[in-house]
Write an enzyme that holds these catalytic residues in place. Structure first.
Site, mmCIF file in Angstrom:
data_model
loop_
_atom_site.group_PDB
_atom_site.id
_atom_site.type_symbol
_atom_site.label_atom_id
_atom_site.label_comp_id
_atom_site.label_asym_id
_atom_site.label_seq_id
_atom_site.Cartn_x
_atom_site.Cartn_y
_atom_site.Cartn_z
ATOM 1 N N GLU A 53 18.510 8.612 1.451
ATOM 2 C CA GLU A 53 18.163 8.339 2.849
ATOM 3 C C GLU A 53 19.281 7.579 3.558
ATOM 4 O O GLU A 53 19.508 7.781 4.751
ATOM 5 C CB GLU A 53 16.854 7.549 2.926
ATOM 6 N N ARG A 92 0.847 -1.203 0.000
ATOM 7 C CA ARG A 92 0.000 0.000 0.000
ATOM 8 C C ARG A 92 0.881 1.252 0.000
ATOM 9 O O ARG A 92 1.313 1.739 1.032
ATOM 10 C CB ARG A 92 -0.920 0.010 1.217
ATOM 11 N N LEU A 141 0.937 5.209 -1.520
ATOM 12 C CA LEU A 141 0.147 6.251 -2.157
ATOM 13 C C LEU A 141 0.868 6.737 -3.409
ATOM 14 O O LEU A 141 2.092 6.668 -3.517
ATOM 15 C CB LEU A 141 -0.102 7.397 -1.189
ATOM 16 N N GLY A 199 7.608 7.908 -2.998
ATOM 17 C CA GLY A 199 8.756 7.536 -3.818
ATOM 18 C C GLY A 199 8.677 6.140 -4.393
ATOM 19 O O GLY A 199 9.010 5.912 -5.569
ATOM 20 N N ASP A 216 -6.907 2.908 11.103
ATOM 21 C CA ASP A 216 -5.798 3.748 10.681
ATOM 22 C C ASP A 216 -5.558 4.889 11.654
ATOM 23 O O ASP A 216 -6.255 5.037 12.668
ATOM 24 C CB ASP A 216 -6.059 4.279 9.270
#
Length: 488
Positions: free
Chosen positions: A238, A189, A191, A195, A287
């Site tokens: 990162e 999942r 969005l 990235g 959530d």
């Protein structure tokens, strides 16, 4: 203090009294969620469940359950020190030309340090002490939490997902939840603006008939985990940022089945591919909004290999009505955001994301107002400057005499400095978190800006009120009298 891996961090937390080992058998089905939720709401310690019912692998929960532990994980001793990390990111995001030779000389060590933090690739790593392939791949052996009664299935929550786009050299790290579908399949999942999703979309455009390699690391060191949720400039990986936090290069190892590089010290790594066109319905899940989200379709990640340490720890969390662990992370990372915003908008005095606002859905900004319409410019800047705020529904802007973190102050400013028609900005058809069921269309909704600043000529034709303030001499006199009054 710097931590080389998750276990190093846990030892340090235990020495500080910030880790509690739970030896009572506890089920990962609902029970761990309730225990972690109660503990977090009391600002309690990280929890290591050593005897999860039905499993022989310990479960780590509530790791970042206080802002202080987030600061520890980023190598700081106090939350206030996180602003220095924000200043570093602001400089790296938009470096300024040196003001002279001395300034250039002073900045040289910083840029040399950044350049020296390229990850270090190892040949052998703890995360590959055990390699499971074929029929031995079974997510049912991992103590994956089932967090809420209405959840569709167990959910992997702290999976550090590693991807690379076909046109990029550096990898992307992101935290995306993953619904367990079966022995070797989960739903990824992510969005559409994240990235990992962007990398996958580019892959599908360039290689529509080829499976997409993905790796998911569980139980990485704290700097790497937190680096994945920090607004790192696009020019800095990162992994390199995690090295800056840690003070030493991030150690990676090549995945067994792909060219992706994974954290060498991770507890568990899932390797596999997303196959073209394979999608599944995800959810519902409880959530961070405090509600169950709608069902939506996302890609299926097929796990072909699990590598892990011999005595691996499973790192997990839950999401629910604030405060939860993501909300606590938001409180800490708030301090990182402030200097980044101030670099672009020097008039900003403070910026606050109230945890009750689900970490990012509401922002309060205080400014040194300089001209009519200034508050509206700041609102639009917040929505557009960092992608972390593209889903922020409400932005409240007020003057710098207001404490952005004190609702008494903020509500007073709203009710005394705002005219609802003149000072409310509404924008239609903007990106909205698809989990926000209040929006009329999934992923698309409106935003509201509230201008709670003093109004300047041109914004009002009326004489503006003067705030009541006591005479300083009287305040000092009463301070001297106070111990004699018997009122304490």
């Amino acid at each position: 203090m710097k931590y080389s891996d998750l276990r190093d961090f846990l030892r340090a937390l235990e020495a500080r009294g910030e880790l509690k080992r739970i030896q009572t058998p506890v089920s990962p089905i609902l029970e761990m969620t309730e225990i972690c939720d109660r503990t977090l709401r009391r600002s309690g310690p990280a929890l290591l469940f050593e005897k999860p019912i039905g499993f022989d692998m310990p479960v780590l929960g509530n790791l970042f359950g206080t802002p202080q532990r987030v600061a520890f994980g980023m190598g700081a001793e106090d939350v206030s020190e996180l602003r220095e990390i924000g200043r570093l990111l602001a400089l790296l995001k938009e470096p300024e030309p040196p003001k002279g030779l001395k300034d250039a000389w002073d900045k040289l060590p910083l840029f040399k340090k950044v350049l020296s933090m390229a990850p270090k690739v190892l040949k052998d790593a703890p995360c590959q002490e055990v390699i499971l392939e074929g029929e031995d791949v079974d997510l049912g052996r991992l103590p994956v939490q089932h967090c809420w009664p209405g959840d569709a299935a167990p959910l992997i929550t702290w999976g550090l997902t590693i991807t690379r786009g076909p046109n990029k050299e550096r990898q992307n790290l992101g935290i995306y939840r993953q619904q367990v579908l079966g022995r070797n399949k989960v739903i990824m999942r992510w969005l559409s603006h994240r990235g990992g999703a962007l990398d996958y979309r580019e892959w599908c455009q360039k290689h529509p008939d080829r499976p997409y390699p993905v790796a998911v690391a569980l139980g990485a060191d704290p700097a790497t985990i937190l680096g994945a949720v920090t607004p790192v400039p696009d020019t800095l990986s990162e992994y390199a940022f995690a090295g800056l936090l840690r003070g030493q290069r991030t150690e990676l190892v090549k995945a067994v089945g792909s060219d992706l590089q994974v954290p060498a010290s991770a507890e568990i790594v899932l390797e596999g591919h997303i196959h073209p066109g394979e999608m599944a319905d995800e959810g519902p899940y409880g959530d961070h909004t405090g509600y169950y989200n709608e069902v939506d379709r996302f890609p299926v990640f097929t796990i072909e290999r699990i590598t892990r340490r011999r005595d691996a720890i499973y790192h997990s969390t839950y999401t629910g009505r604030p405060p939860d662990e993501p909300a606590v992370l938001g409180v800490a990372l708030n301090e990182v955001f402030v200097p980044i915003l101030q670099k672009q908008f020097p008039e900003i005095v403070d910026f606050y994301l109230p945890p009750e606002g689900c970490s990012y859905r509401m922002a309060v900004v205080t400014i040194r107002k300089q001209y009519p319409g200034h508050a509206k410019r700041v609102m639009l800047g917040v929505w557009s400057f960092l992608r972390q705020f593209m889903y922020t529904k409400f932005v409240i802007v007020t003057d710098d005499d207001i404490d952005a973190r004190d609702w008494n102050d903020v509500i007073w400013a709203i009710t005394t400095r705002m005219d609802p028609k003149r000072d409310t900005v509404l924008i239609d058809n903007t990106p909205i978190d698809y989990l926000d069921f209040a929006s009329p269309v999934s992923g698309l909704g409106s935003k509201m800006g509230l201008d709670a600043t003093h109004k300047w000529p041109g914004e009002t034709s009326r004489e503006w009120g003067r705030a009541i303030r006591q005479d300083p001499a009287v305040k000092q006199r009463v301070d001297e009298l106070w111990p004699l009054l018997g009122l304490d």
